[in-house]
Design a protein around this motif. Structure first.
Motif, mmCIF file in Angstrom:
data_model
loop_
_atom_site.group_PDB
_atom_site.id
_atom_site.type_symbol
_atom_site.label_atom_id
_atom_site.label_comp_id
_atom_site.label_asym_id
_atom_site.label_seq_id
_atom_site.Cartn_x
_atom_site.Cartn_y
_atom_site.Cartn_z
ATOM 1 N N VAL A 15 60.396 63.574 8.432
ATOM 2 C CA VAL A 15 59.662 64.674 9.068
ATOM 3 C C VAL A 15 59.646 65.890 8.144
ATOM 4 O O VAL A 15 58.593 66.510 7.932
ATOM 5 C CB VAL A 15 60.279 65.050 10.444
ATOM 6 N N VAL A 16 60.803 66.224 7.578
ATOM 7 C CA VAL A 16 60.884 67.369 6.659
ATOM 8 C C VAL A 16 59.922 67.186 5.495
ATOM 9 O O VAL A 16 59.157 68.091 5.156
ATOM 10 C CB VAL A 16 62.339 67.571 6.159
ATOM 11 N N TYR A 17 59.962 66.013 4.881
ATOM 12 C CA TYR A 17 59.049 65.739 3.764
ATOM 13 C C TYR A 17 57.598 65.893 4.203
ATOM 14 O O TYR A 17 56.793 66.536 3.520
ATOM 15 C CB TYR A 17 59.298 64.341 3.205
ATOM 16 N N GLY A 18 57.256 65.324 5.347
ATOM 17 C CA GLY A 18 55.881 65.397 5.827
ATOM 18 C C GLY A 18 55.409 66.818 6.074
ATOM 19 O O GLY A 18 54.296 67.189 5.690
ATOM 20 N N VAL A 19 56.261 67.624 6.693
ATOM 21 C CA VAL A 19 55.899 69.015 6.990
ATOM 22 C C VAL A 19 55.776 69.827 5.700
ATOM 23 O O VAL A 19 54.806 70.570 5.500
ATOM 24 C CB VAL A 19 56.914 69.649 7.967
ATOM 25 N N VAL A 20 56.741 69.666 4.794
ATOM 26 C CA VAL A 20 56.695 70.397 3.522
ATOM 27 C C VAL A 20 55.463 69.974 2.720
ATOM 28 O O VAL A 20 54.796 70.807 2.108
ATOM 29 C CB VAL A 20 58.005 70.193 2.721
ATOM 30 N N ARG A 21 55.149 68.690 2.760
ATOM 31 C CA ARG A 21 53.978 68.186 2.058
ATOM 32 C C ARG A 21 52.704 68.835 2.608
ATOM 33 O O ARG A 21 51.818 69.224 1.839
ATOM 34 C CB ARG A 21 53.912 66.662 2.197
ATOM 35 N N GLN A 147 61.415 50.394 21.733
ATOM 36 C CA GLN A 147 62.057 50.918 20.531
ATOM 37 C C GLN A 147 61.421 50.309 19.285
ATOM 38 O O GLN A 147 61.104 51.020 18.329
ATOM 39 C CB GLN A 147 63.549 50.575 20.571
ATOM 40 N N ALA A 148 61.248 48.996 19.308
ATOM 41 C CA ALA A 148 60.576 48.326 18.193
ATOM 42 C C ALA A 148 59.133 48.814 18.084
ATOM 43 O O ALA A 148 58.624 49.025 16.975
ATOM 44 C CB ALA A 148 60.618 46.814 18.383
ATOM 45 N N GLY A 149 58.500 49.035 19.224
ATOM 46 C CA GLY A 149 57.130 49.533 19.228
ATOM 47 C C GLY A 149 56.997 50.886 18.550
ATOM 48 O O GLY A 149 56.016 51.142 17.841
ATOM 49 N N ALA A 150 57.978 51.749 18.734
ATOM 50 C CA ALA A 150 57.951 53.059 18.077
ATOM 51 C C ALA A 150 58.025 52.899 16.555
ATOM 52 O O ALA A 150 57.324 53.599 15.815
ATOM 53 C CB ALA A 150 59.104 53.930 18.579
ATOM 54 N N VAL A 151 58.846 51.966 16.093
ATOM 55 C CA VAL A 151 58.943 51.723 14.647
ATOM 56 C C VAL A 151 57.630 51.135 14.129
ATOM 57 O O VAL A 151 57.140 51.542 13.070
ATOM 58 C CB VAL A 151 60.149 50.821 14.311
ATOM 59 N N VAL A 152 57.053 50.202 14.862
ATOM 60 C CA VAL A 152 55.767 49.616 14.464
ATOM 61 C C VAL A 152 54.706 50.713 14.368
ATOM 62 O O VAL A 152 53.959 50.787 13.382
ATOM 63 C CB VAL A 152 55.333 48.508 15.446
ATOM 64 N N LEU A 153 54.641 51.571 15.363
ATOM 65 C CA LEU A 153 53.666 52.671 15.331
ATOM 66 C C LEU A 153 53.929 53.618 14.165
ATOM 67 O O LEU A 153 52.979 54.141 13.561
ATOM 68 C CB LEU A 153 53.678 53.440 16.650
ATOM 69 N N SER A 154 55.198 53.846 13.830
ATOM 70 C CA SER A 154 55.515 54.723 12.698
ATOM 71 C C SER A 154 54.977 54.146 11.399
ATOM 72 O O SER A 154 54.422 54.866 10.570
ATOM 73 C CB SER A 154 57.030 54.960 12.598
ATOM 74 N N PRO A 166 54.768 63.456 9.217
ATOM 75 C CA PRO A 166 55.588 64.043 10.289
ATOM 76 C C PRO A 166 55.583 63.163 11.549
ATOM 77 O O PRO A 166 56.627 62.978 12.188
ATOM 78 C CB PRO A 166 54.940 65.405 10.551
ATOM 79 N N VAL A 167 54.436 62.601 11.880
ATOM 80 C CA VAL A 167 54.340 61.693 13.031
ATOM 81 C C VAL A 167 55.157 60.434 12.759
ATOM 82 O O VAL A 167 55.891 59.952 13.627
ATOM 83 C CB VAL A 167 52.862 61.336 13.318
#
Length: 189
Positions: A15-21, A147-154, A166-167
């Motif tokens: 998330v930090v990387y995504g926001v800074v990017r 829980q697995a679904g959240a990782v798949v969506l990520s 960030p998402v």
């Protein structure tokens, strides 16, 4: 490294990387500079923390051949991604401006095999391995399907574009943080 710590901190660093990017690109260009370096250092740290996450997921899946192959594949992807981020950090530190960065990246990517291993295929192994590991945990009922679904969506979000990092990180946190509450066995177990 304590895997419980890693299940939370690795996604937070994404998330930090995504926001800074995103902030770094507000002027229409990314890097070189402080934001480039801070963002890449955050992702560099996240990648290292994903290694114990992957191997703990292997343990939770039963340590079988499939779980081990998945962890190995994903770890190879982490190594490729670490090399990519390392290159990004060095180029960002040495470049005088954005045009200089582009020239330097072109020189690095012109080295035979670098584009394929470090930029195209290699890092994808990490994300694919993470997705497979999460689904495997759901199949063996070590985690609930959501829980697995959240990782798949990520992972899907990460493939849609780097602006969605960030998402990606938040979805990884949703999918992985509950694993931090499970007891982690020693490395010899």
């Amino acid at each position: 490294m304590n895997a419980s710590f890693s299940f939370v901190v690795a996604p937070v660093l994404v998330v930090v990387y995504g926001v800074v990017r995103l902030l770094d690109g507000m002027d229409g260009e990314r890097g070189p500079g402080l934001a480039w370096t801070v963002g890449h250092l955050a992702f560099f740290g996240a990648l290292f923390l994903f290694v114990p996450v992957l191997w703990e997921m292997r343990r939770l899946a039963g340590r079988g051949v499939f779980a081990t192959a998945t962890a190995v594949c994903a770890t190879v992807g982490v190594v490729c991604a670490v090399v990519q981020i390392g290159i990004d950090l060095v180029v960002g530190a040495l470049a005088a401006d954005h045009d200089d960065m582009s020239r330097m990246f072109g020189e690095v990517q012109d080295v035979p095999g670098v584009e394929l291993a470090v930029y195209a295929v290699g890092p994808v192994l990490f994300f694919f391995g993470l997705l497979v590991a999460a689904c495997h945990l759901a199949v063996v009922r070590a985690v609930p399907a959501w829980q697995a679904g959240a990782v798949v969506l990520s992972v899907l979000a990460s493939f849609l574009g780097l602006d969605l990092l960030p998402v990606t990180g938040v979805l990884l946190l949703v999918g992985l943080a509950p694993l931090a509450r499970r007891p982690v066995l020693s490395a010899t177990a």
